[in-house]
Design a protein around this motif. Structure first.
Motif, PDB file in Angstrom:
ATOM      1  N   SER A  88       0.833  -1.204   0.000  1.00 10.62           N
ATOM      2  CA  SER A  88       0.000   0.000   0.000  1.00 10.62           C
ATOM      3  C   SER A  88       0.868   1.255   0.000  1.00 10.62           C
ATOM      4  N   PHE A  89       2.005   1.230   0.747  1.00  4.44           N
ATOM      5  CA  PHE A  89       2.938   2.354   0.706  1.00  4.44           C
ATOM      6  C   PHE A  89       3.396   2.602  -0.725  1.00  4.44           C
ATOM      7  N   PHE A  90       3.815   1.528  -1.386  1.00  6.30           N
ATOM      8  CA  PHE A  90       4.344   1.632  -2.731  1.00  6.30           C
ATOM      9  C   PHE A  90       3.277   2.135  -3.696  1.00  6.30           C
ATOM     10  N   LEU A  91       2.039   1.675  -3.535  1.00  6.40           N
ATOM     11  CA  LEU A  91       0.965   2.110  -4.414  1.00  6.40           C
ATOM     12  C   LEU A  91       0.643   3.589  -4.222  1.00  6.40           C
ATOM     13  N   ILE A  92       0.792   4.085  -3.006  1.00  6.71           N
ATOM     14  CA  ILE A  92       0.571   5.512  -2.761  1.00  6.71           C
ATOM     15  C   ILE A  92       1.607   6.338  -3.523  1.00  6.71           C
ATOM     16  N   PHE A  93       2.871   5.913  -3.452  1.00  3.85           N
ATOM     17  CA  PHE A  93       3.913   6.623  -4.192  1.00  3.85           C
ATOM     18  C   PHE A  93       3.670   6.542  -5.702  1.00  3.85           C
ATOM     19  N   GLY A 145      10.768   9.125  -7.592  1.00  3.45           N
ATOM     20  CA  GLY A 145      11.538   7.901  -7.790  1.00  3.45           C
ATOM     21  C   GLY A 145      12.532   7.682  -6.667  1.00  3.45           C
ATOM     22  N   ALA A 146      13.192   8.772  -6.220  1.00  5.76           N
ATOM     23  CA  ALA A 146      14.120   8.665  -5.095  1.00  5.76           C
ATOM     24  C   ALA A 146      13.376   8.335  -3.804  1.00  5.76           C
ATOM     25  N   ALA A 147      12.199   8.938  -3.607  1.00  5.36           N
ATOM     26  CA  ALA A 147      11.400   8.655  -2.404  1.00  5.36           C
ATOM     27  C   ALA A 147      10.961   7.198  -2.379  1.00  5.36           C
ATOM     28  N   MET A 148      10.564   6.656  -3.514  1.00  6.43           N
ATOM     29  CA  MET A 148      10.174   5.243  -3.577  1.00  6.43           C
ATOM     30  C   MET A 148      11.364   4.336  -3.300  1.00  6.43           C
ATOM     31  N   ALA A 149      12.538   4.732  -3.782  1.00  6.09           N
ATOM     32  CA  ALA A 149      13.735   3.941  -3.512  1.00  6.09           C
ATOM     33  C   ALA A 149      14.046   3.922  -2.014  1.00  6.09           C
ATOM     34  N   ILE A 150      13.860   5.067  -1.352  1.00  4.66           N
ATOM     35  CA  ILE A 150      14.078   5.132   0.099  1.00  4.66           C
ATOM     36  C   ILE A 150      13.069   4.245   0.822  1.00  4.66           C
ATOM     37  N   GLU A 151      11.805   4.315   0.412  1.00  8.24           N
ATOM     38  CA  GLU A 151      10.766   3.509   1.060  1.00  8.24           C
ATOM     39  C   GLU A 151      11.043   2.020   0.910  1.00  8.24           C
ATOM     40  N   ARG A 152      11.439   1.581  -0.264  1.00  6.65           N
ATOM     41  CA  ARG A 152      11.733   0.159  -0.492  1.00  6.65           C
ATOM     42  C   ARG A 152      13.000  -0.263   0.249  1.00  6.65           C
ATOM     43  N   GLY A 161      -0.594   6.933   6.306  1.00  9.13           N
ATOM     44  CA  GLY A 161      -0.661   8.377   6.081  1.00  9.13           C
ATOM     45  C   GLY A 161       0.707   9.009   5.927  1.00  9.13           C
ATOM     46  N   ARG A 162       1.745   8.349   6.453  1.00  6.78           N
ATOM     47  CA  ARG A 162       3.100   8.879   6.317  1.00  6.78           C
ATOM     48  C   ARG A 162       3.548   8.865   4.864  1.00  6.78           C
ATOM     49  N   ALA A 163       3.114   7.876   4.102  1.00 10.01           N
ATOM     50  CA  ALA A 163       3.468   7.826   2.688  1.00 10.01           C
ATOM     51  C   ALA A 163       2.859   9.010   1.940  1.00 10.01           C
ATOM     52  N   VAL A 164       1.601   9.335   2.264  1.00 11.05           N
ATOM     53  CA  VAL A 164       0.966  10.501   1.657  1.00 11.05           C
ATOM     54  C   VAL A 164       1.721  11.771   2.034  1.00 11.05           C
ATOM     55  N   PHE A 165       2.150  11.854   3.282  1.00 15.06           N
ATOM     56  CA  PHE A 165       2.902  13.018   3.749  1.00 15.06           C
ATOM     57  C   PHE A 165       4.216  13.157   2.990  1.00 15.06           C
ATOM     58  N   MET A 166       4.892  12.041   2.721  1.00 20.34           N
ATOM     59  CA  MET A 166       6.152  12.085   1.978  1.00 20.34           C
ATOM     60  C   MET A 166       5.927  12.556   0.541  1.00 20.34           C
ATOM     61  N   VAL A 167       4.834  12.118  -0.074  1.00 17.29           N
ATOM     62  CA  VAL A 167       4.521  12.590  -1.422  1.00 17.29           C
ATOM     63  C   VAL A 167       4.286  14.095  -1.404  1.00 17.29           C
ATOM     64  N   LEU A 168       3.581  14.592  -0.382  1.00 16.44           N
ATOM     65  CA  LEU A 168       3.334  16.029  -0.268  1.00 16.44           C
ATOM     66  C   LEU A 168       4.639  16.798  -0.072  1.00 16.44           C
ATOM     67  N   THR A 211       6.062  19.707  -2.434  1.00 14.59           N
ATOM     68  CA  THR A 211       6.411  21.010  -1.860  1.00 14.59           C
ATOM     69  C   THR A 211       7.829  21.414  -2.250  1.00 14.59           C
ATOM     70  N   PHE A 212       8.760  20.467  -2.199  1.00 10.70           N
ATOM     71  CA  PHE A 212      10.147  20.774  -2.556  1.00 10.70           C
ATOM     72  C   PHE A 212      10.242  21.160  -4.028  1.00 10.70           C
ATOM     73  N   ALA A 213       9.596  20.376  -4.909  1.00  9.57           N
ATOM     74  CA  ALA A 213       9.627  20.685  -6.337  1.00  9.57           C
ATOM     75  C   ALA A 213       8.982  22.043  -6.613  1.00  9.57           C
TER      76      ALA A 213
END
Length: 367
Positions: free
Chosen positions: A67-72, A129-136, A153-160, A164-166
């Motif tokens: 589910s984390f991976f699918l959110i990313f 892509g880098a965030a997904m690599a960190i999660e995996r 919900g932390r995965a959603v927060f990381m996507v946000l 925000t950074f971009a």
């Protein structure tokens, strides 16, 4: 942001900043937007299909790591889709109407918006892509730390955070670091690729952010793959749920390869141009930009095609090793329902495994 201080363009002889290098009209009335139309249509269709498949998969999954991976992945597909919609609409509108940018946008607001969109939707896939690599990496190498401390919900927060950074990087030219300018053949705006002052700084920031993201993805994905191979081939190979892990790593590796092939030429070209002080080669810029656009088209097909359900249709003999593993360690299923270390050393439920007859006892390690 704007070199013109008068309220309307016709009343001022000054050239707005975004048109100071390339000023329309350019005399390309016969220029065709066929290629842009094909890219936009194919990309939007692909991402819509992938988004529907992802939503259905997320609703069915009971695996926390998946589910984390699918959110990313959902964040990546949504970003690609919106990028194609925003930039594609502007480019296709220009080719259909051949509007005059200076008459339509005398204060550069429209040009700045497109330039920001190009930067934002360009960086997001690389950063995600880098965030997904960190999660995996955390999920495979530190499974208990992730499962006990990271809710969905932390995965959603990381996507946000990535968005925000971009977005912050895209806003830098409006704060004086770099500048957005009209680009030939007059259908789009992008930041000024130049060796002068703040333009150089922003060009380096953009290139460095993209290249670092790709490098982080490569390093962490390599470590994750090596760890996964050791688990699959080692003595404890029967103690981990490897089906979804393998599927996710295959998809992540393909996403990384596509991003590298599509984006590295443009990022390296920008860095070389500004650091060497050479004049901008417009034809090469357009070529590498089209390569980068292919990333938004190919990304969704990674998940559409490289899923176990799809692969098994083409290769009926393909089976993940769960059944054989469960037959060797049949009690994994029973203990899996209540496994994963919780606070205080007590076992608690994390990810249920599929039913298999049980006779023995062993302790699983979950991802």
């Amino acid at each position: 942001m704007n070199a013109s201080s008068s309220p309307s363009y016709p009343a001022s002889n000054e050239t707005p900043r975004c048109f100071s290098i390339n000023s329309p009209p350019f005399g390309h009335k016969n220029t065709s937007g066929t290629l842009s139309s094909v890219f936009s249509t194919l990309g939007i269709t692909s991402n819509l299909i992938a988004l529907v498949v992802l939503i259905k998969a997320y609703q069915r999954t009971r695996s926390r790591s998946r589910s984390f991976f699918l959110i990313f992945l959902g964040g990546l597909v949504t970003t690609d889709l919106m990028g194609l919609l925003v930039t594609g609409t502007i480019v296709l509108s220009f080719y259909m109407t051949h509007f005059n940018w200076r008459e339509l946008d005398p204060h550069c607001h429209f040009c700045n918006f497109m330039g920001m969109s190009m930067v934002f939707y360009g960086l997001c896939p690389l950063l995600l892509g880098a965030a997904m690599a960190i999660e995996r990496f955390v999920g495979i190498n530190r499974p208990f730390a992730r499962s006990t401390s990271m809710p969905r919900g932390r995965a959603v927060f990381m996507v946000l955070i990535v968005w925000t950074f971009a977005g912050s990087v895209a806003l830098l030219p409006l704060a004086g670091v770099g500048s957005y300018h009209m680009q030939l053949p007059g259908s789009w705006c992008f930041f000024n690729i130049s060796s002068r002052d703040n333009d150089l700084v922003f060009s380096v920031i953009f290139s460095a952010a993209g290249l670092v993201s790709i490098a982080v993805s490569f390093v962490l994905n390599t470590v994750s793959v090596v760890t996964l191979i050791r688990v699959c081939c080692g003595q404890d190979k029967a103690q981990r749920r490897r089906d979804y892990e393998v599927e996710m790593m295959v998809q992540l590796i393909l996403i990384m390869v596509i991003a590298s092939v599509c984006w590295c030429p443009l990022l390296v070209f920008i860095a070389q141009t500004v650091l060497s002080g050479r004049p901008l080669q417009v034809r090469r810029l357009l070529l590498w930009l089209r390569f980068a656009t292919c990333n938004q088209i190919l990304d969704p097909w990674v998940y559409i095609l490289f899923r176990r359900a799809v692969l098994r249709r083409f290769y009926p003999g393909l089976r993940m090793s769960r059944d054989s593993i469960m037959s060797l360690y049949p009690s994994i299923r029973r203990l899996g329902r209540t496994s994963s270390l919780g606070p205080g050393g007590r076992l608690k439920q994390d990810e249920p495994l599929e039913p298999v007859p049980t006779t023995n006892s062993t302790t699983p390690i979950q991802a």
